[in-house]
Enzyme design. Structure first.
Site, PDB file in Angstrom:
ATOM      1  N   PHE A 132       0.825  -1.203   0.000  1.00  0.00           N
ATOM      2  CA  PHE A 132       0.000   0.000   0.000  1.00  0.00           C
ATOM      3  C   PHE A 132       0.874   1.274   0.000  1.00  0.00           C
ATOM      4  CE2 PHE A 132      -1.919   2.829   3.421  1.00  0.00           C
ATOM      5  CZ  PHE A 132      -2.571   3.667   2.524  1.00  0.00           C
ATOM      6  N   THR A 155       2.304 -10.003   0.907  1.00  0.00           N
ATOM      7  CA  THR A 155       1.039  -9.268   1.092  1.00  0.00           C
ATOM      8  C   THR A 155       0.849  -8.192   0.035  1.00  0.00           C
ATOM      9  OG1 THR A 155       2.124  -7.769   2.656  1.00  0.00           O
ATOM     10  CG2 THR A 155       0.908  -9.622   3.596  1.00  0.00           C
ATOM     11  N   TYR A 199       5.957  -8.199  15.047  1.00  0.00           N
ATOM     12  CA  TYR A 199       6.051  -6.934  14.311  1.00  0.00           C
ATOM     13  C   TYR A 199       6.759  -5.873  15.156  1.00  0.00           C
ATOM     14  CZ  TYR A 199       4.497  -3.014  11.390  1.00  0.00           C
ATOM     15  OH  TYR A 199       4.442  -1.900  10.577  1.00  0.00           O
ATOM     16  N   LYS A 218      10.496  -4.678  14.413  1.00  0.00           N
ATOM     17  CA  LYS A 218      10.776  -3.303  13.989  1.00  0.00           C
ATOM     18  C   LYS A 218      11.731  -2.618  14.971  1.00  0.00           C
ATOM     19  CE  LYS A 218       8.303  -2.551  10.200  1.00  0.00           C
ATOM     20  NZ  LYS A 218       8.904  -2.027   8.961  1.00  0.00           N
ATOM     21  N   ARG A 247      -7.694  -3.878   9.036  1.00  0.00           N
ATOM     22  CA  ARG A 247      -7.425  -2.594   9.681  1.00  0.00           C
ATOM     23  C   ARG A 247      -8.726  -1.833   9.840  1.00  0.00           C
ATOM     24  NH1 ARG A 247      -1.465  -0.831   8.516  1.00  0.00           N
ATOM     25  NH2 ARG A 247      -1.611  -0.821  10.748  1.00  0.00           N
TER      26      ARG A 247
HETATM   27  N1  UDP Z   1     -10.569  -1.746  15.372  1.00  0.00           N
HETATM   28  C1  UDP Z   1     -11.948  -1.741  15.557  1.00  0.00           C
HETATM   29  N2  UDP Z   1     -12.712  -2.410  14.650  1.00  0.00           N
HETATM   30  C2  UDP Z   1     -12.206  -3.050  13.560  1.00  0.00           C
HETATM   31  C3  UDP Z   1     -10.802  -3.037  13.374  1.00  0.00           C
HETATM   32  C4  UDP Z   1     -10.010  -2.379  14.301  1.00  0.00           C
HETATM   33  O1  UDP Z   1     -12.473  -1.151  16.515  1.00  0.00           O
HETATM   34  O2  UDP Z   1     -12.979  -3.607  12.773  1.00  0.00           O
HETATM   35  C5  UDP Z   1      -9.719  -1.008  16.328  1.00  0.00           C
HETATM   36  C6  UDP Z   1      -8.537  -1.808  16.878  1.00  0.00           C
HETATM   37  O3  UDP Z   1      -8.933  -2.543  18.029  1.00  0.00           O
HETATM   38  C7  UDP Z   1      -7.552  -0.691  17.206  1.00  0.00           C
HETATM   39  C8  UDP Z   1      -7.843   0.379  16.157  1.00  0.00           C
HETATM   40  O4  UDP Z   1      -9.127   0.083  15.634  1.00  0.00           O
HETATM   41  O5  UDP Z   1      -7.815  -0.160  18.490  1.00  0.00           O
HETATM   42  C9  UDP Z   1      -6.836   0.399  15.020  1.00  0.00           C
HETATM   43  O6  UDP Z   1      -6.662  -0.918  14.567  1.00  0.00           O
HETATM   44  P1  UDP Z   1      -5.787  -1.294  13.273  1.00  0.00           P
HETATM   45  O7  UDP Z   1      -5.774  -2.784  13.193  1.00  0.00           O
HETATM   46  O8  UDP Z   1      -6.262  -0.532  12.099  1.00  0.00           O
HETATM   47  O9  UDP Z   1      -4.312  -0.762  13.558  1.00  0.00           O
HETATM   48  P2  UDP Z   1      -3.333  -0.744  14.820  1.00  0.00           P
HETATM   49  O10 UDP Z   1      -3.149   0.715  15.075  1.00  0.00           O
HETATM   50  O11 UDP Z   1      -3.973  -1.424  16.004  1.00  0.00           O
HETATM   51  O12 UDP Z   1      -2.103  -1.433  14.345  1.00  0.00           O
END
Ligand code: UDP
Length: 326
Positions: free
Chosen positions: A18, A42, A150, A154, A191
């Site tokens: 992306f 991916t 991850y 990192k 995400r």
């Molecule tokens: N999240 C959510 N619903 C979803 C997917 C993610 O509420 O369907 C929340 C997740 O628990 C986190 C935030 O959104 O608190 C961001 O999640 P993401 O996986 O996008 O990225 P992260 O910052 O956690 O790597």
């Protein structure tokens, strides 16, 4: 990294990803000869459709964990699965891509004296106990948790790069990328932005994890790429450097904005919070502002509008409407 009379060659690892693919497009637009490397774990070649039509773009299927055979003045290291669903699906590959990838790049750059711009992540701060996160904060990471492959990968990659700077004067720059969104995000990467957009487009309930009060800050991809390119161009740079948008939103607030942008109301449903999910995240970008004049310009509503339009277009191609029989 200014343009001379001959084209300079840059390498983007993770080019079909992306962010990597947007970076490729931007570097081509700036007049570079761009080599893109990706193992397609991916990445999606569809992301490179525009680049592939450009004679100055050269794609190679390859793995950053193996010896690089490319010469480039600048290497942008964007190779690593970055969404929790993807990076947890093969934790060993995630960890080794970060750590072995960094070791290989450092060896390569040492022999050829090239500059490295390495994509690190806000995940190095883990579930932070300082807010907003400044580069001086060491983080709060569970070394054996589900995110560790991850986060710790990192973090170790940052160690490799900084030791290379200290011990043999490598020109290695670390940018810590906070949540980024935009066109070309994978539909199924789990995400929050892609999930909410897909749910609203399909008229399904939006899934809020936990209470939905946890926060993130979302940077539109062109703003992020601007910061990365500035970080590569600067003659000298103090890194690590946070890159992201400092406007902070709760996930509940994000759900509201996604529905407004899509012009569709759906139900909200609550699901358990994933393990080690950070409660708050927001970058302190004062270092990037001072050194690069970096300041994101695309507001969340506008960025979501563009991303929603891109999702709708791609879905129409992926799932064409059924034809009625004549
Ligand atoms: N999240 C959510 N619903 C979803 C997917 C993610 O509420 O369907 C929340 C997740 O628990 C986190 C935030 O959104 O608190 C961001 O999640 P993401 O996986 O996008 O990225 P992260 O910052 O956690 O790597």
């Amino acid at each position: 990294m200014g343009l001379g009379s001959t084209r300079k060659t840059v390498l983007v690892t993770g080019a079909a990803g992306f962010v990597g693919s947007h970076l490729v497009d931007r570097l081509l637009a700036e007049g570079f000869e761009v080599v893109g490397l990706d193992n397609l774990m991916t990445g999606d070649l569809g992301n490179l459709a525009t680049a592939m039509a450009d004679p100055h773009f050269h794609f190679e299927i390859g793995d950053v964990r193996e010896t690089l055979k490319v010469y480039a003045q600048v290497i942008f290291n964007f190779a690593c699965p970055a969404s929790p669903v993807h990076y947890q699906s093969d934790p060993y590959a995630t960890l080794t891509t970060s750590v072995l990838g960094a070791l290989r790049l450092v060896e390569h750059a040492r022999l050829r004296r090239c500059r490295i711009v390495h994509a690190s992540t806000s995940e190095v701060y883990g579930d932070p106990s300082e807010h907003p996160q400044h580069e001086s904060y060491w983080g709060h990471v569970n070394p054996i948790g589900e995110r560790a492959c991850y986060d710790e990968g990192k973090r170790a990659a940052e160690t490799v790069l900084r030791d290379a700077v200290r011990t043999h004067g490598a020109d290695a720059r670390i940018v810590r990328i906070f949540n980024t969104y935009g066109p070309r995000m994978a539909f199924n990467d789990g995400r929050v932005v892609s999930n909410f957009l897909m749910q609203v487009i399909e008229g399904k309930p939006i899934t809020l994890y936990g209470t939905g009060e946890q926060t993130r800050s979302f940077c539109y991809v062109s703003d992020l790429v601007e910061g990365v390119v500035r970080a590569a161009r600067a003659d000298t740079l103090e890194t690590p450097m946070n890159l992201g948008n400092p406007r902070e939103f709760t996930m509940r607030g994000l759900a509201r904005t996604v529905m407004d942008v899509a012009g569709r109301e759906v139900e909200l449903v609550f699901r358990p919070l994933p393990a080690d999910d950070p409660k708050r995240r927001c970058p302190d970008i004062s270092r990037a502002r001072a050194q690069l004049g970096f300041d994101p310009v695309v507001p969340l509503e506008e960025g979501l509008r563009r991303t929603h339009a891109n999702f709708t277009e791609r879905l129409a191609v992926a799932r064409p409407p059924e034809r009625t029989q004549p």
